[in-house]
Design a protein around this motif. Structure first.
Motif, PDB file in Angstrom:
ATOM      1  N   THR A   1       0.826  -1.202   0.000  1.00  0.00           N
ATOM      2  CA  THR A   1       0.000   0.000   0.000  1.00  0.00           C
ATOM      3  C   THR A   1       0.865   1.259   0.000  1.00  0.00           C
ATOM      4  O   THR A   1       0.634   2.185  -0.785  1.00  0.00           O
ATOM      5  CB  THR A   1      -0.945   0.013   1.218  1.00  0.00           C
ATOM      6  OG1 THR A   1      -1.752  -1.165   1.182  1.00  0.00           O
ATOM      7  CG2 THR A   1      -1.825   1.240   1.223  1.00  0.00           C
TER       8      THR A   1
ATOM      9  N   ILE B   1       1.226   4.123  -3.059  1.00  0.00           N
ATOM     10  CA  ILE B   1       1.047   5.562  -2.840  1.00  0.00           C
ATOM     11  C   ILE B   1       2.296   6.326  -3.286  1.00  0.00           C
ATOM     12  O   ILE B   1       2.204   7.353  -3.950  1.00  0.00           O
ATOM     13  CB  ILE B   1       0.705   5.847  -1.364  1.00  0.00           C
ATOM     14  CG1 ILE B   1      -0.690   5.293  -1.073  1.00  0.00           C
ATOM     15  CG2 ILE B   1       0.786   7.336  -1.055  1.00  0.00           C
ATOM     16  CD1 ILE B   1      -1.056   5.264   0.384  1.00  0.00           C
TER      17      ILE B   1
ATOM     18  N   CYS C   1      -0.273   6.618  -6.765  1.00  0.00           N
ATOM     19  CA  CYS C   1      -1.704   6.385  -6.583  1.00  0.00           C
ATOM     20  C   CYS C   1      -2.261   7.465  -5.663  1.00  0.00           C
ATOM     21  O   CYS C   1      -1.661   7.782  -4.639  1.00  0.00           O
ATOM     22  CB  CYS C   1      -1.948   5.009  -5.969  1.00  0.00           C
ATOM     23  SG  CYS C   1      -1.521   3.678  -7.084  1.00  0.00           S
ATOM     24  N   GLU C   2      -3.386   8.016  -6.043  1.00  0.00           N
ATOM     25  CA  GLU C   2      -3.920   9.164  -5.310  1.00  0.00           C
ATOM     26  C   GLU C   2      -5.064   8.805  -4.369  1.00  0.00           C
ATOM     27  O   GLU C   2      -5.761   9.685  -3.887  1.00  0.00           O
ATOM     28  CB  GLU C   2      -4.378  10.220  -6.308  1.00  0.00           C
ATOM     29  CG  GLU C   2      -3.235  10.770  -7.118  1.00  0.00           C
ATOM     30  CD  GLU C   2      -3.678  11.784  -8.137  1.00  0.00           C
ATOM     31  OE1 GLU C   2      -4.896  11.973  -8.322  1.00  0.00           O
ATOM     32  OE2 GLU C   2      -2.808  12.392  -8.762  1.00  0.00           O
ATOM     33  N   GLY C   3      -5.280   7.564  -4.109  1.00  0.00           N
ATOM     34  CA  GLY C   3      -6.346   7.188  -3.198  1.00  0.00           C
ATOM     35  C   GLY C   3      -6.418   5.690  -3.036  1.00  0.00           C
ATOM     36  O   GLY C   3      -5.705   4.928  -3.683  1.00  0.00           O
ATOM     37  N   ALA C   4      -7.316   5.285  -2.166  1.00  0.00           N
ATOM     38  CA  ALA C   4      -7.444   3.865  -1.850  1.00  0.00           C
ATOM     39  C   ALA C   4      -7.908   3.042  -3.044  1.00  0.00           C
ATOM     40  O   ALA C   4      -7.464   1.912  -3.229  1.00  0.00           O
ATOM     41  CB  ALA C   4      -8.400   3.685  -0.680  1.00  0.00           C
ATOM     42  N   VAL C   5      -8.774   3.601  -3.873  1.00  0.00           N
ATOM     43  CA  VAL C   5      -9.295   2.842  -5.011  1.00  0.00           C
ATOM     44  C   VAL C   5      -8.183   2.545  -6.009  1.00  0.00           C
ATOM     45  O   VAL C   5      -8.014   1.407  -6.457  1.00  0.00           O
ATOM     46  CB  VAL C   5     -10.459   3.602  -5.690  1.00  0.00           C
ATOM     47  CG1 VAL C   5     -10.884   2.908  -6.965  1.00  0.00           C
ATOM     48  CG2 VAL C   5     -11.634   3.730  -4.739  1.00  0.00           C
ATOM     49  N   LYS C   6      -7.400   3.554  -6.339  1.00  0.00           N
ATOM     50  CA  LYS C   6      -6.300   3.339  -7.278  1.00  0.00           C
ATOM     51  C   LYS C   6      -5.237   2.433  -6.674  1.00  0.00           C
ATOM     52  O   LYS C   6      -4.685   1.576  -7.357  1.00  0.00           O
ATOM     53  CB  LYS C   6      -5.685   4.665  -7.704  1.00  0.00           C
ATOM     54  CG  LYS C   6      -6.582   5.453  -8.626  1.00  0.00           C
ATOM     55  CD  LYS C   6      -5.904   6.715  -9.109  1.00  0.00           C
ATOM     56  CE  LYS C   6      -6.837   7.489 -10.021  1.00  0.00           C
ATOM     57  NZ  LYS C   6      -6.219   8.713 -10.518  1.00  0.00           N
ATOM     58  N   ALA C   7      -4.941   2.616  -5.407  1.00  0.00           N
ATOM     59  CA  ALA C   7      -3.969   1.756  -4.737  1.00  0.00           C
ATOM     60  C   ALA C   7      -4.478   0.315  -4.722  1.00  0.00           C
ATOM     61  O   ALA C   7      -3.701  -0.623  -4.936  1.00  0.00           O
ATOM     62  CB  ALA C   7      -3.705   2.252  -3.322  1.00  0.00           C
TER      63      ALA C   7
END
Length: 58
Positions: free
Chosen positions: A33, A37, A41-47
């Protein structure tokens, strides 16, 4: 922060998840995770999408 320093911090965390529901070690989940980041990745969904790609790449 160096990779070794990050690993030391992550290893000190207690895993409070229910053992019967654990598929991956907490260290692996957190490390991937943080890596996602750092990779942009700019958020939990993309991560989460990146993590799925990495986990199912085998």
């Amino acid at each position: 922060m160096s990779l070794l320093s990050l690993a030391k911090h992550l290893e000190t965390l207690d895993d409070l998840r229910q053992l019967s529901k654990v598929t991956y070690p907490l260290f692996d989940v957190l490390f991937l995770t943080v890596s996602a980041i750092i990779a942009g990745c700019e958020g939990a969904v993309k991560a989460g999408k990146i993590l799925k790609i990495l986990v199912y790449a085998d």
